[in-house]
Scaffold this motif. Sequence first.
Motif, mmCIF file in Angstrom:
data_model
loop_
_atom_site.group_PDB
_atom_site.id
_atom_site.type_symbol
_atom_site.label_atom_id
_atom_site.label_comp_id
_atom_site.label_asym_id
_atom_site.label_seq_id
_atom_site.Cartn_x
_atom_site.Cartn_y
_atom_site.Cartn_z
ATOM 1 N N ALA A 81 0.864 -1.310 0.055
ATOM 2 C CA ALA A 81 -0.075 -0.011 0.056
ATOM 3 C C ALA A 81 0.751 1.243 -0.171
ATOM 4 O O ALA A 81 1.978 1.183 0.647
ATOM 5 C CB ALA A 81 -0.794 -0.010 1.241
ATOM 6 N N SER A 82 0.470 2.410 -0.831
ATOM 7 C CA SER A 82 0.914 3.728 -0.738
ATOM 8 C C SER A 82 0.138 4.695 -0.808
ATOM 9 O O SER A 82 -1.173 4.487 -1.169
ATOM 10 C CB SER A 82 1.951 3.431 -2.100
ATOM 11 N N TYR A 83 0.356 5.577 -0.132
ATOM 12 C CA TYR A 83 -0.557 6.884 0.020
ATOM 13 C C TYR A 83 -0.503 7.828 -1.334
ATOM 14 O O TYR A 83 -1.737 7.924 -1.565
ATOM 15 C CB TYR A 83 -0.143 7.772 1.157
ATOM 16 N N SER A 129 -3.322 3.477 0.258
ATOM 17 C CA SER A 129 -3.276 3.088 1.965
ATOM 18 C C SER A 129 -4.508 3.909 2.395
ATOM 19 O O SER A 129 -5.246 4.618 1.798
ATOM 20 C CB SER A 129 -1.973 3.714 2.490
ATOM 21 N N TRP A 130 -4.553 3.797 3.692
ATOM 22 C CA TRP A 130 -5.993 4.206 4.459
ATOM 23 C C TRP A 130 -5.741 5.597 4.971
ATOM 24 O O TRP A 130 -6.418 6.119 5.762
ATOM 25 C CB TRP A 130 -6.154 3.248 5.622
ATOM 26 N N CYS A 169 -0.985 6.270 8.915
ATOM 27 C CA CYS A 169 0.124 5.422 9.254
ATOM 28 C C CYS A 169 -0.305 4.597 10.423
ATOM 29 O O CYS A 169 0.145 3.515 10.530
ATOM 30 C CB CYS A 169 1.557 6.096 9.589
ATOM 31 N N ASP A 193 -2.248 1.969 8.645
ATOM 32 C CA ASP A 193 -1.271 1.185 7.693
ATOM 33 C C ASP A 193 -0.401 0.219 8.398
ATOM 34 O O ASP A 193 -0.517 -0.972 8.258
ATOM 35 C CB ASP A 193 -0.502 2.222 6.972
ATOM 36 N N LEU A 242 4.742 -1.626 2.616
ATOM 37 C CA LEU A 242 4.229 -0.325 2.609
ATOM 38 C C LEU A 242 5.515 0.521 1.950
ATOM 39 O O LEU A 242 6.399 0.572 1.923
ATOM 40 C CB LEU A 242 3.968 0.207 4.103
#
Length: 256
Positions: free
Chosen positions: A159-161, A177-178, A181, A184, A196
């Motif tokens: 996942a990545s922002y 991502s959510w 952090c 995550d 991540l």
Amino acid sequence: MKTEEVSELLADVAARLILPRFGALGSDDIEEKKPGDLVTVADRDAEVELARVLRAEEPGVLVVGEEGVFTDPSSLDALPHAEHAWVIDPVDGTRNFARGRPDFAVMLAEVRGARTVRGWIWQPVHARLYVAEKGAGVTCNGTPLVPPAESGRAVPLGASYLPVPGEEHADVRLVRSWGSCGIDYPKLIEGELDFLCYRSMFPWDHLAGALMVTELGGRIATDAGADYHAGVIGRRLVSATDPDLWQVARDALFGD
């Protein structure tokens, strides 16, 4: 402070200063520090209260808070050289919090000589408390965690922002991502993800989660291979559940 006392402090501050504002913020309670970077009255009040208690327990200790650094960056500069410091993210996932979404967390890390020795992630709405102590592992709501089992996924899932250039051609799969952090990292250490990837390396975002990852046998380092700790900067930060997966993710996204 004892680990249990710190855990109780985070829960208390969240109950008094954060949760009463969840879903109840007015327009005057939310500001933009810079375009796209929100802060709320809950962020500021919670950081002030956490810093007050930590300094009362140990006068002179360095306290580095996300909101405080925005107005005075000197504490961030001092962090890698401090004998003892606390690093606060009062509401990690402020955008989610401001929109009434439950995916936010209160995070705290204790640093000695640039190395994180304890870390806390408290998810107030989800009522999940993750605690790591260097050399003693990680717990969730008091239950010890073990390294995640092999997922059996055909390709590693990360996942990545923000999008990673070229990710669509990489031999890994990336999802967004959510936005916190503090959401995550627990998903990573509990096996929902294999890795991540982040662009920013602010200590309040990563120190607590990084300790949890390494305590469970994983690796967190810049894409150039520098292991992450207070003061480390770089272009990208990659965290994975084990060193082999870290290398796979790093090479797939950023080349050999």
